[in-house]
Design a protein around this motif. Structure first.
Motif, PDB file in Angstrom:
ATOM      1  N   ASP A  97       3.783   8.642   2.638  1.00 46.85           N
ATOM      2  CA  ASP A  97       3.337   8.923   1.275  1.00 46.85           C
ATOM      3  C   ASP A  97       4.228  10.015   0.706  1.00 46.85           C
ATOM      4  O   ASP A  97       5.217  10.415   1.336  1.00 46.85           O
ATOM      5  N   TYR A 141       6.249  -0.416 -10.362  1.00 50.85           N
ATOM      6  CA  TYR A 141       6.432   0.862  -9.683  1.00 50.85           C
ATOM      7  C   TYR A 141       7.859   1.399  -9.816  1.00 50.85           C
ATOM      8  O   TYR A 141       8.098   2.583  -9.631  1.00 50.85           O
ATOM      9  N   GLU A 181       2.069   6.827  -6.938  1.00 48.99           N
ATOM     10  CA  GLU A 181       1.062   7.738  -7.476  1.00 48.99           C
ATOM     11  C   GLU A 181       1.519   9.185  -7.498  1.00 48.99           C
ATOM     12  O   GLU A 181       0.840  10.051  -8.054  1.00 48.99           O
ATOM     13  N   SER A 182       2.688   9.474  -6.919  1.00 49.42           N
ATOM     14  CA  SER A 182       3.288  10.800  -6.986  1.00 49.42           C
ATOM     15  C   SER A 182       4.135  10.899  -8.247  1.00 49.42           C
ATOM     16  O   SER A 182       4.156  10.000  -9.081  1.00 49.42           O
ATOM     17  N   LYS A 228       2.396   1.835  -3.426  1.00 51.95           N
ATOM     18  CA  LYS A 228       1.370   2.345  -4.343  1.00 51.95           C
ATOM     19  C   LYS A 228       1.160   3.843  -4.135  1.00 51.95           C
ATOM     20  O   LYS A 228       1.053   4.604  -5.109  1.00 51.95           O
ATOM     21  N   ARG A 229       1.129   4.282  -2.869  1.00 52.47           N
ATOM     22  CA  ARG A 229       0.950   5.710  -2.583  1.00 52.47           C
ATOM     23  C   ARG A 229       2.113   6.527  -3.142  1.00 52.47           C
ATOM     24  O   ARG A 229       1.907   7.592  -3.736  1.00 52.47           O
ATOM     25  N   GLN A 242       0.834  -1.210   0.000  1.00 55.78           N
ATOM     26  CA  GLN A 242       0.000   0.000   0.000  1.00 55.78           C
ATOM     27  C   GLN A 242       0.866   1.257   0.000  1.00 55.78           C
ATOM     28  O   GLN A 242       0.569   2.235  -0.696  1.00 55.78           O
ATOM     29  N   MET A 243       1.955   1.225   0.786  1.00 55.50           N
ATOM     30  CA  MET A 243       2.866   2.369   0.836  1.00 55.50           C
ATOM     31  C   MET A 243       3.513   2.624  -0.525  1.00 55.50           C
ATOM     32  O   MET A 243       3.589   3.757  -1.003  1.00 55.50           O
ATOM     33  N   LYS A 281       1.715   6.305   7.619  1.00 59.92           N
ATOM     34  CA  LYS A 281       1.588   7.680   7.146  1.00 59.92           C
ATOM     35  C   LYS A 281       2.557   8.017   6.018  1.00 59.92           C
ATOM     36  O   LYS A 281       2.603   9.166   5.570  1.00 59.92           O
TER      37      LYS A 281
END
Length: 223
Positions: free
Chosen positions: A210, A129, A101-102, A97-98, A94-95, A208
């Motif tokens: 991201d 990624y 997305e940047s 992926k975040r 999940q991290m 947290k």
């Protein structure tokens, strides 16, 4: 300006440090040598060659030219992974992926062999990624030397001061700072007693983490 995030792998993306010790302990047992963790832990974050240097230093046995050692280590490792699977770290996928997305470029820079890096990112289903996968087996000097991080930055097309490294080991943090990069330490209790004090900041989970969080660490460290 922060443009690239460089991830260590073992202990950062996958919880392999306890596995590595089990594998090497069994491998050296197969060779007639009992190793102690207090000596082994100095190689965490570095390469097989560095481990063999430590074994020679503390036990007086030279395995550098043993053609059977790596084959035996890979056999023991494969047997454990086949039986137990890869040891995961909560929240990693999940991290990633975040962060993906940047607009940041992403790389893995690990002391592990290239074939194993590919296995891990395939298993996590996150290979898409990363623009760069960089192995310590393809540079001259292992961590704590900066070579693997400098190579990763170069392959990303970035300068060292445009990169932030995420590391869980003393050797890795030293390598990141020696490369002239901002370093975020990840405290993984399974990575042993690692001194992360040289890192610019330290976290103990990915909840947290991201792009905004990483940018904040970078800006704070650059002041």
């Amino acid at each position: 300006m922060l443009k690239g995030i460089i991830f260590d792998m073992d202990g950062v993306l996958i919880n392999t440090e306890p596995l590595h010790y089990r594998v090497w302990k069994k491998t050296f047992q197969d060779k007639g040598l009992e190793i102690e963790y207090k000596y082994y832990k100095g190689c965490i974050g570095s390469t097989v060659g560095y481990l063999l240097d430590l074994i020679q230093k503390y036990y007086g046995v030279d395995f550098h030219d043993d053609p059977d050692l790596v084959r035996l280590q890979r056999k023991n490792k494969a047997e454990i992974i086949e039986k137990e699977g890869f040891p995961k770290i909560p929240g990693v996928s999940q991290m990633l992926k975040r962060v993906h997305e940047s607009d940041f470029l992403m790389a893995v820079a690990s002391s592990s062999p290239e074939v194993y890096i590919n296995q891990v990112v395939d298993m996590l289903e996150v290979k898409e990624y990363f623009q760069v996968l960089c192995s310590g087996e393809n540079v001259k000097n292992p961590k704590p030397a900066p070579d693997v991080f400098l190579k990763a930055a170069k392959e990303l097309g970035l300068s060292p001061d445009e990169c932030l490294v995420i590391e869980d080991s003393t050797n890795g943090c030293r390598a990141a700072k020696a490369a002239g990069m901002i370093c975020l330490g990840y405290h993984n209790p399974d990575s042993g007693d690692q001194d992360l004090s040289i890192a610019d900041a330290v976290i103990d989970d990915y909840e947290k983490l991201d792009a905004k969080f990483l940018q904040g660490i970078y800006d704070m460290a650059c002041k």
